[in-house]
Design a protein around this motif. Structure first.
Motif, PDB file in Angstrom:
ATOM      1  N   ILE A  33       0.868  -1.169   0.000  1.00 15.66           N
ATOM      2  CA  ILE A  33       0.000   0.000   0.000  1.00 15.66           C
ATOM      3  C   ILE A  33       0.906   1.221   0.000  1.00 15.66           C
ATOM      4  N   VAL A  34       0.710   2.098  -0.975  1.00 19.75           N
ATOM      5  CA  VAL A  34       1.562   3.276  -1.124  1.00 19.75           C
ATOM      6  C   VAL A  34       0.747   4.526  -0.794  1.00 19.75           C
ATOM      7  N   ARG A  77      -7.555  -3.682 -10.030  1.00 20.53           N
ATOM      8  CA  ARG A  77      -6.974  -3.129 -11.248  1.00 20.53           C
ATOM      9  C   ARG A  77      -5.683  -2.376 -10.921  1.00 20.53           C
ATOM     10  N   ARG A  78      -4.871  -2.148 -11.918  1.00 19.99           N
ATOM     11  CA  ARG A  78      -3.566  -1.490 -11.778  1.00 19.99           C
ATOM     12  C   ARG A  78      -3.746   0.018 -11.956  1.00 19.99           C
ATOM     13  N   ALA A  79      -3.731   0.774 -10.874  1.00 20.35           N
ATOM     14  CA  ALA A  79      -3.781   2.239 -10.957  1.00 20.35           C
ATOM     15  C   ALA A  79      -2.383   2.776 -11.238  1.00 20.35           C
ATOM     16  N   ILE A  98      -1.658  -0.934  -3.928  1.00 18.14           N
ATOM     17  CA  ILE A  98      -2.855  -0.092  -3.872  1.00 18.14           C
ATOM     18  C   ILE A  98      -2.399   1.307  -3.489  1.00 18.14           C
ATOM     19  N   GLY A  99      -2.823   2.302  -4.247  1.00 18.95           N
ATOM     20  CA  GLY A  99      -2.409   3.676  -4.009  1.00 18.95           C
ATOM     21  C   GLY A  99      -3.497   4.501  -3.347  1.00 18.95           C
ATOM     22  N   ILE A 100      -3.117   5.241  -2.310  1.00 19.49           N
ATOM     23  CA  ILE A 100      -4.034   6.123  -1.590  1.00 19.49           C
ATOM     24  C   ILE A 100      -3.499   7.543  -1.658  1.00 19.49           C
ATOM     25  N   GLU A 101      -4.290   8.450  -2.192  1.00 21.56           N
ATOM     26  CA  GLU A 101      -3.931   9.865  -2.270  1.00 21.56           C
ATOM     27  C   GLU A 101      -4.638  10.631  -1.159  1.00 21.56           C
ATOM     28  N   ALA A 135       4.232  -3.563   4.889  1.00 19.20           N
ATOM     29  CA  ALA A 135       4.025  -3.312   3.463  1.00 19.20           C
ATOM     30  C   ALA A 135       3.285  -1.998   3.205  1.00 19.20           C
ATOM     31  N   VAL A 136       3.106  -1.183   4.220  1.00 19.78           N
ATOM     32  CA  VAL A 136       2.522   0.153   4.058  1.00 19.78           C
ATOM     33  C   VAL A 136       3.674   1.146   3.978  1.00 19.78           C
ATOM     34  N   ILE A 137       3.851   1.771   2.817  1.00 27.76           N
ATOM     35  CA  ILE A 137       5.022   2.610   2.572  1.00 27.76           C
ATOM     36  C   ILE A 137       4.600   3.948   1.980  1.00 27.76           C
TER      37      ILE A 137
END
Length: 232
Positions: A33-34, A77-79, A98-101, A135-137
């Motif tokens: 998770i980014v 899906r690949r964001a 998984i990307g979080i903005e 794995a949260v970076i």
């Protein structure tokens, strides 16, 4: 707002995932998770860009300053949020993550409601995909020198207290490069990697490498090693 409530809203609106910017995961599944900040004035502006086909950028989730959560791309899906970079020797981070903005220009603290929402969202994602706190970076972790988000004002210690990220105690005074390799930072020049490490674990650190950097990195390396062993 939990993932079930978001799914219900998505079903009612008929347009649950407004961003067209995504693709196939190329045989991978989410294992990271980014976290990002948007670097824009507000959530509305960020949403417009993340959903603009011409921009060719996206994320799975956007969290507004008020704590509102919006799903932009399906998690399977690949964001297009991570770009070039690597973590723990693994490239193509977009396919693996998984990307979080978080709506934040990058020059101010993150609002309490926004952090509350992030905490709830992370718990759901980590449970769904069996992703551990190791794995949260941050974007800056996987792309040293290219990205600095979520930046020095982001409260990693708060996430760690909730079991959603890692925050180490200091360890012995060991060579910094050895510890950064063990944590997972990609290869690069020493100063660039030091800056990326400090953004995450010593945001107040300045100047040349110090014993405090080395001890904090050694503690982080040991913590990440234990968490990976437990996860495995």
């Amino acid at each position: 707002m939990g993932s079930r409530a978001l799914s219900q809203i998505a079903a009612l609106t008929g347009n649950p995932y407004p961003s067209p910017n995504h693709g196939d995961r190329r045989g991978y599944r989410p294992e990271l998770i980014v976290l990002h900040y948007t670097g824009m004035d507000d959530a509305h502006s960020a949403r417009a860009r993340l959903c603009d086909v011409r921009a060719e950028v996206s994320a799975h989730w956007l969290i507004g300053e008020d704590g509102g959560i919006e799903a932009l791309v399906p998690e399977d899906r690949r964001a297009w949020h991570a770009g070039a970079g690597a973590w723990q020797g693994r490239g193509d981070v977009n396919s693996r993550s998984i990307g979080i903005e978080l709506a934040n220009p990058g020059d101010r603290p993150f609002a309490a409601r926004q952090m509350d929402a992030l905490t709830d969202l992370l718990r759901g994602i980590m449970a769904r995909w069996r992703i551990g706190p190791e794995a949260v970076i941050g974007h800056s972790d996987l792309a040293p020198g290219r990205k600095i988000d979520p930046g020095p004002r982001f409260d990693w210690q708060r996430l760690a207290r909730a079991g959603l990220a890692l925050w180490p105690d200091d360890g012995p005074d060991r060579p910094l490069a050895e510890s950064l390799d063990a944590i997972g930072y990609p290869e690069g020049d020493a100063q660039t990697r030091l800056a990326a490490f400090r953004l995450r674990f010593r945001p107040w650190g300045q100047g040349p490498e110090t014993a405090e950097d080395r001890r904090r990195a050694a503690g982080a390396a040991e913590l990440y090693k234990r968490e990976r062993q437990d996860a495995g």
